[in-house]
Design a protein around this motif. Structure first.
Motif, mmCIF file in Angstrom:
data_model
loop_
_atom_site.group_PDB
_atom_site.id
_atom_site.type_symbol
_atom_site.label_atom_id
_atom_site.label_comp_id
_atom_site.label_asym_id
_atom_site.label_seq_id
_atom_site.Cartn_x
_atom_site.Cartn_y
_atom_site.Cartn_z
ATOM 1 N N UNK A 1 15.687 9.044 75.439
ATOM 2 C CA UNK A 1 14.687 8.190 76.081
ATOM 3 C C UNK A 1 14.283 8.741 77.445
ATOM 4 N N UNK A 2 15.257 9.310 78.174
ATOM 5 C CA UNK A 2 14.935 9.909 79.473
ATOM 6 C C UNK A 2 13.948 11.058 79.321
ATOM 7 N N UNK A 3 14.051 11.781 78.206
ATOM 8 C CA UNK A 3 13.161 12.926 77.970
ATOM 9 C C UNK A 3 11.882 12.526 77.239
ATOM 10 N N UNK A 4 11.688 11.207 77.029
ATOM 11 C CA UNK A 4 10.490 10.683 76.361
ATOM 12 C C UNK A 4 10.347 11.248 74.944
ATOM 13 N N UNK A 5 11.472 11.389 74.261
ATOM 14 C CA UNK A 5 11.450 11.889 72.882
ATOM 15 C C UNK A 5 11.300 10.722 71.899
ATOM 16 N N UNK A 6 10.788 11.038 70.732
ATOM 17 C CA UNK A 6 10.817 10.077 69.630
ATOM 18 C C UNK A 6 12.207 10.197 68.993
ATOM 19 N N UNK A 7 13.096 9.276 69.313
ATOM 20 C CA UNK A 7 14.497 9.414 68.906
ATOM 21 C C UNK A 7 14.767 8.861 67.510
ATOM 22 N N UNK A 8 13.738 8.389 66.827
ATOM 23 C CA UNK A 8 13.973 7.817 65.493
ATOM 24 C C UNK A 8 14.618 8.792 64.506
ATOM 25 N N UNK A 9 14.371 10.136 64.614
ATOM 26 C CA UNK A 9 15.037 11.037 63.654
ATOM 27 C C UNK A 9 16.557 10.992 63.722
ATOM 28 N N UNK A 10 17.128 10.618 64.869
ATOM 29 C CA UNK A 10 18.591 10.567 64.926
ATOM 30 C C UNK A 10 19.143 9.169 65.234
ATOM 31 N N UNK A 11 18.265 8.186 65.295
ATOM 32 C CA UNK A 11 18.756 6.824 65.510
ATOM 33 C C UNK A 11 19.164 6.235 64.157
ATOM 34 N N UNK A 12 20.374 6.570 63.779
ATOM 35 C CA UNK A 12 20.887 6.162 62.476
ATOM 36 C C UNK A 12 22.402 6.045 62.595
ATOM 37 N N UNK A 13 22.939 4.904 62.252
ATOM 38 C CA UNK A 13 24.372 4.695 62.412
ATOM 39 C C UNK A 13 25.208 5.595 61.505
ATOM 40 N N UNK A 14 24.565 6.293 60.576
ATOM 41 C CA UNK A 14 25.304 7.238 59.739
ATOM 42 C C UNK A 14 25.649 8.517 60.493
ATOM 43 N N UNK A 15 24.966 8.761 61.619
ATOM 44 C CA UNK A 15 25.242 9.955 62.408
ATOM 45 C C UNK A 15 26.338 9.671 63.430
#
Length: 516
Positions: free
Chosen positions: A141-155
């Motif tokens: 979020x600090x880097x203004x990235x779209x974090x949805x690719x790794x926002x997964x509790x499986x990771x």
């Protein structure tokens, strides 16, 4: 006058609680209560044996900072949870709702830092999320990235980190964003993408991370060598004029995006120009730390088959940890040195350091912030700040208004034992002690520069140090007794110590358990 000032000070200083663990544990609790009283705080909020001394410290610091410490004064909260709530309150942040959701300790720290940076962290939390996972979300979020690719509790957090690093470098993370890959496998695919390789050659789940690493390195070597080999075959039937416009070179990114290297293979007619290098850098998004002189040298001197550094970022640098600078010696030789005759040298022992009232004894140098780095893509690299140390504890000193300077409150003996400063009263007797001198009874320690002769009597609650000899005398100490040259008595010499008794020799001396 405050309510605290109306309390009987003697009763406050006598606050004492039975129990807990051991004497040192209880002393630390009592010390926190005394510190609170000295600072004019309402210690009734934490004067409870259910709190350990670390919890007491956090409540005391909250009272001192004038935040509502009662909000976290709960024995069920460990001291780190209390600390994060206190720091949050100091910044106007109430972390208690997150505690109700099951977050604690380092989880709260990451949430607090996110809120301080005005990040929408609430949207990105799930039940049972651990601190490193929250940190990866915060960094993204600090880097203004779209974090949805790794926002997964499986990771797990290491997998999340690999995907985040790929996003920061603008890679196609879909090539490895699969929870079935281990973080080490993800890393090998990410590094391959950074080097411009066809990772499909090794990105199968059947390959271990070690296999992937070997295949990635083989592809890099093959790519470097392919220019010369393929060129010779293709151009075997071509004229020399057909080979003058070749543009074969490799730019590889290494060290997590902090360095870029150029490699121009020797191929007949390979005519790579500076513009080709700059165009490739632009296509890859490499914009920071470009070494123009290295590119000039690479092309002008035709440095073929050589790996040349052409772009370099600035790595992040961790801030220096806080440290104490002492102005008194801490390493006095308390153990006597052996002598050639098999004895030991008590004469040259320095058993203590003397300090004067108002003398500066130590200064704390606060932790420094880390230096943020920049990678070759122009992106900031997070830097870890240094860690602060806790204030020194002990007796006989005060802390100056600057909050970092430690000053002696008395003329006395300085000791640094177990990380604690101990400055206690010491009477220095610069003459021999005899029956004429009279009985010396001291609340503290006694240092006799001379000797003790017949009829000498010293009683001290601390240590007794005699520079020379002891004859017929009575020595009673609550601490240690050191007679540097020794005890020689024609009659009885009585010595009693709560600690150790040491000296070069003892003749006709008796110890006893009690003295009337």
């Amino acid at each position: 006058m405050t309510d605290m000032e109306n309390l009987d000070s003697n009763k406050q200083l006598d606050l004492h609680f039975p129990m807990m663990e051991n004497d040192e544990y209880q002393k630390a609790q009592d010390q926190e209560i005394k510190l609170g009283i000295e600072q004019g705080l309402d210690v009734s909020l934490y004067a409870n044996p259910e709190y350990n001394w670390l919890q007491m410290e956090q409540i005391r610091l909250g009272l001192k900072d004038k935040v509502e410490a009662a909000l976290y004064a709960d024995p069920a909260y460990n001291y780190e949870t209390m600390r994060q709530v206190r720091l949050g309150l100091c910044a106007g942040i109430d972390l208690r709702p997150y505690i109700d959701k099951g977050f604690a300790d380092d989880d709260l720290k990451e949430i607090r830092l996110a809120i301080l940076n005005r990040l929408p962290i609430d949207k990105w939390l799930w039940e049972g999320m651990c601190a490193p996972q929250i940190r990866e979300v915060r960094f993204g979020l600090c880097e203004h990235l779209d974090i949805t690719p790794y926002f997964d509790r499986q990771y797990n957090w290491m997998q999340m980190q690999e995907i985040r690093l790929g996003l920061e470098k603008k890679l196609d993370v879909s090539r490895y964003a699969n929870h079935l890959y281990s973080h080490a496998q993800m890393r090998e695919i990410r590094l391959g993408l950074e080097s411009g390789l066809d990772v499909s050659a090794y990105s199968s789940l059947v390959y271990s991370a070690t296999d992937m690493k070997e295949k990635r390195r083989a592809l890099i070597s093959s790519k470097k060598a392919s220019g010369a080999g393929s060129a010779e075959k293709k151009n075997a039937k071509k004229s020399i004029f057909d080979t003058l416009d070749k543009k074969e070179f490799v730019i590889s990114v290494e060290e997590n995006g902090n360095k870029a290297f150029a490699y121009i293979p020797w191929v007949p007619g390979n005519a790579v120009m500076k513009e080709d290098i700059y165009h490739d850098l632009e296509q890859r998004g490499i914009v920071y730390g470009i070494r123009h002189d290295a590119i000039d040298d690479l092309i002008d001197k035709r440095r073929m088959n050589e790996k040349v550094l052409i772009a370099e970022g600035i790595p992040a640098s961790k801030g220096q940890d806080g440290w104490f600078e002492f102005f008194v010696r801490l390493d006095l030789p308390r153990i006597p040195a052996p002598l050639p005759d098999g004895g030991v040298d008590y004469v040259n022992i320095e058993a203590f350091e003397m300090v004067d009232e108002g003398e500066k004894i130590a200064v704390y140098h606060p932790a420094q912030k880390g230096f943020i780095g920049t990678n070759i893509y122009g992106e900031s690299i997070h830097a870890e700040n240094g860690a602060d140390k806790k204030p020194l504890r002990g007796v006989g000193f005060t802390i100056a208004p600057d909050g970092v300077t430690y000053i002696s409150r008395m003329n006395g003996k300085f000791e640094f034992i177990g990380g604690r400063i101990l400055i206690t009263n010491m009477l220095v007797v610069r003459e021999d002690v005899t029956a004429v001198t009279g009985r010396l009874e001291v609340d503290g320690s006694v240092h006799v520069i001379g000797s003790i002769y017949s009829g000498g009597y010293i009683k001290a609650t601390g240590d007794i140090i005699i520079e020379h000899n002891v004859e017929t005398a009575q020595l009673i100490a609550g601490g240690n007794i050191m007679i540097k040259k020794g005890s020689c008595s024609k009659n009885d010499c009585f010595i009693e110590a709560g600690g150790e008794v040491s000296g070069s020799f003892f003749e006709a001396a008796k110890d006893r358990k009690s003295v009337v």
